[in-house]
Motif scaffolding. Structure first.
Motif, mmCIF file in Angstrom:
data_model
loop_
_atom_site.group_PDB
_atom_site.id
_atom_site.type_symbol
_atom_site.label_atom_id
_atom_site.label_comp_id
_atom_site.label_asym_id
_atom_site.label_seq_id
_atom_site.Cartn_x
_atom_site.Cartn_y
_atom_site.Cartn_z
ATOM 1 N N ARG A 157 -14.943 -10.182 49.912
ATOM 2 C CA ARG A 157 -16.853 -9.129 50.640
ATOM 3 C C ARG A 157 -18.583 -9.468 50.836
ATOM 4 N NH1 ARG A 157 -12.784 -4.577 49.973
ATOM 5 N NH2 ARG A 157 -11.668 -6.210 51.293
ATOM 6 N N ARG A 158 -18.784 -9.490 51.867
ATOM 7 C CA ARG A 158 -20.221 -9.093 51.371
ATOM 8 C C ARG A 158 -20.782 -8.248 52.163
ATOM 9 N NH1 ARG A 158 -20.883 -15.500 53.518
ATOM 10 N NH2 ARG A 158 -19.887 -16.263 50.761
ATOM 11 N N SER A 216 -24.679 -5.816 53.330
ATOM 12 C CA SER A 216 -25.760 -6.733 53.430
ATOM 13 C C SER A 216 -25.991 -5.242 54.130
ATOM 14 C CB SER A 216 -26.036 -7.446 54.513
ATOM 15 O OG SER A 216 -25.348 -8.815 54.797
ATOM 16 N N MET A 249 -26.958 -14.556 59.457
ATOM 17 C CA MET A 249 -25.501 -14.503 58.689
ATOM 18 C C MET A 249 -25.129 -14.523 60.549
ATOM 19 S SD MET A 249 -25.619 -10.214 57.767
ATOM 20 C CE MET A 249 -25.816 -9.236 59.337
ATOM 21 N N PRO A 261 -18.332 -18.930 59.492
ATOM 22 C CA PRO A 261 -17.497 -18.292 59.161
ATOM 23 C C PRO A 261 -16.293 -18.426 58.057
ATOM 24 C CG PRO A 261 -16.914 -18.329 61.652
ATOM 25 C CD PRO A 261 -17.602 -18.748 61.240
ATOM 26 N N VAL A 271 -13.582 -14.404 52.811
ATOM 27 C CA VAL A 271 -15.427 -13.700 53.018
ATOM 28 C C VAL A 271 -14.906 -12.560 54.548
ATOM 29 C CG1 VAL A 271 -17.697 -13.985 53.460
ATOM 30 C CG2 VAL A 271 -16.260 -15.774 52.589
ATOM 31 N N GLU A 272 -14.845 -11.019 53.971
ATOM 32 C CA GLU A 272 -15.098 -10.564 54.716
ATOM 33 C C GLU A 272 -16.204 -10.054 55.200
ATOM 34 O OE1 GLU A 272 -13.698 -5.898 55.847
ATOM 35 O OE2 GLU A 272 -12.436 -7.894 54.771
ATOM 36 N N SER A 273 -17.254 -9.884 55.876
ATOM 37 C CA SER A 273 -18.779 -8.911 55.938
ATOM 38 C C SER A 273 -18.657 -7.869 56.223
ATOM 39 C CB SER A 273 -19.943 -10.309 57.422
ATOM 40 O OG SER A 273 -20.139 -11.466 56.756
ATOM 41 N N ILE A 279 -21.713 -5.096 57.391
ATOM 42 C CA ILE A 279 -23.201 -4.777 57.529
ATOM 43 C C ILE A 279 -23.158 -3.085 57.405
ATOM 44 C CG2 ILE A 279 -24.887 -5.332 58.894
ATOM 45 C CD1 ILE A 279 -22.567 -7.675 59.261
ATOM 46 N N SER A 333 -17.688 -4.910 62.087
ATOM 47 C CA SER A 333 -18.273 -4.776 61.080
ATOM 48 C C SER A 333 -19.166 -3.900 60.251
ATOM 49 C CB SER A 333 -18.391 -6.682 60.547
ATOM 50 O OG SER A 333 -19.274 -6.667 61.927
#
Ligand code: ATP
Ligand code: MG
Length: 342
Positions: free
Chosen positions: A20-21, A23, A43, A48, A52-54, A56, A93
């Protein structure tokens, strides 16, 4: 929303099933071209990755660490959310930090696992504390809030620029210490390099970066919602190095190189090749104005639709918080139990 936690959830290990990322964007001012070309667009461009799940976050609590006006913060938070959506960030997200009280709750627990000296050593804090303006206690502890933001999500990766590297180290130290003292509770995050974006400097002072809260007058910033006429005026007033030649040389010609880099970034071209197309500042500035206006037009069109649909923004906020609180509640429950509060 009420959180119901099963006994199993409170004793479970950190999730970390997906990478998981996280920002964050602070609503300390309006989003500008540096935010877009340096962070938002890279970004959106990144392919994708399946696992990986973004996530924000509009980091409104971080905006309280400096002098602020409550009404302005409220409207900047709404504007930042709408602008990020208008740029193309997916509504599923994004969320607003203060809508998820678990951030503050975990912040306190982590403060209890952080040394005063550890926080006071942070370079950003030392620089600000040495300045003429009074600093808030929350400025000292904001890296701990940042640690809470990251650990709350079981984020395994955090895209950080150089200025945040030390703060991420602190988050790792605190997570490791907590896990060692109280049992495995948190996923220890690692820094990843964000997708490379342009680093945009202030148009009025190219030695400093374009930053929401670093400019006094705002004349060196191009905001994503600036109308074409204003963009034209700001580009026309942008400082140049006075040598007359259009070159790309960040060291020796910082002002003109910044304009070249912005144009190249807008056109997704190489700065050296871009500089070679122009023989005068005037033509460069004309092309730059046009490229910026073209880049901003679709964002502004979408923003106008969104901001007139307050109901939609409320729904995005509410759903965002609901999505996050489930996971956040589990992390806080684990941490409380480990530290002895449950
Ligand atoms: P502040 O002045 O309050 O720190 P900021 O403009 O630096 O505001 P942040 O919310 O701190 O904005 O950063 C949001 C994202 O934008 C981060 O990923 C940051 O690296 C990126 N960013 C900010 N300014 C620039 C810039 N001038 N060029 C490229 N990227 C930038
Ligand atoms: Mg910043």
């Amino acid at each position: 929303m009420t959180l119901t936690l099963s006994p199993h959830a409170t004793t479970s290990e950190p999730e970390a099933v997906v990478r998981r990322r996280l920002s964050g964007f602070k609503p300390t001012g309006r989003l500008h071209l540096g935010n877009y070309l340096g962070a938002i667009r890279p970004m959106l461009d990144a392919t994708p990755e399946a696992d990986v799940e973004s996530v924000i976050m509009v980091a409104d609590m971080h905006a309280l660490t400096v002098e602020h006006d409550p009404q302005r913060l409220r409207s900047l938070t709404a504007e930042t959310l709408a602008t990020l959506l208008a740029c193309g960030i997916d509504e599923t997200s994004i969320y607003v930090q203060s809508d998820v009280p678990e951030h503050a709750e975990l912040h306190y627990l982590l403060e209890c696992a952080t040394g005063y000296g550890e926080a006071a050593r942070m370079v950003q804090f030392r620089q600000r504390a040495a300045g003429p303006d009074p600093v808030r206690l929350s400025l000292l502890t904001y890296p701990v809030l940042m640690a809470a933001d990251i650990l709350l999500h079981d984020a395994s990766e955090v895209p950080v620029g150089d200025d945040q590297r030390q703060h991420l180290e602190l988050a790792r130290d605190v997570a490791n210490r907590f896990n060692t003292r109280y049992g495995r509770t948190f996923t220890v995050p690692r820094a990843v390099h964000p997708p490379v974006g342009a680093r945009i400097m202030d148009l009025a002072d190219p030695t400093g970066k374009m930053g929401k809260s670093s400019s006094l007058t705002g004349s060196g910033l191009i905001y994503l919602l600036d109308k074409p006429d204003l963009v034209r005026r700001k580009v026309a007033r942008a400082v140049t190095d006075g040598h007359g030649e259009v070159v790309y040389d960040r060291e020796r010609r910082p002002a003109i190189s910044n304009l070249v880099e912005i144009l190249a970034a807008c056109e997704r071209d190489d700065p050296v090749a871009t500089a070679a197309r122009f023989s005068s500042y005037v033509h460069l500035k004309e092309a730059l104005t046009e490229a910026v206006v073209d880049t901003l037009a679709p964002i502004q069109r979408r923003y106008a639709e969104l901001i007139n649909d307050g109901g939609y923004l409320d729904v995005v906020r509410r759903r965002g918080a609901e999505r996050v609180r489930d996971r956040a509640g589990r992390t806080v429950a684990r941490a409380k139990q480990a530290i002895g509060l449950h």
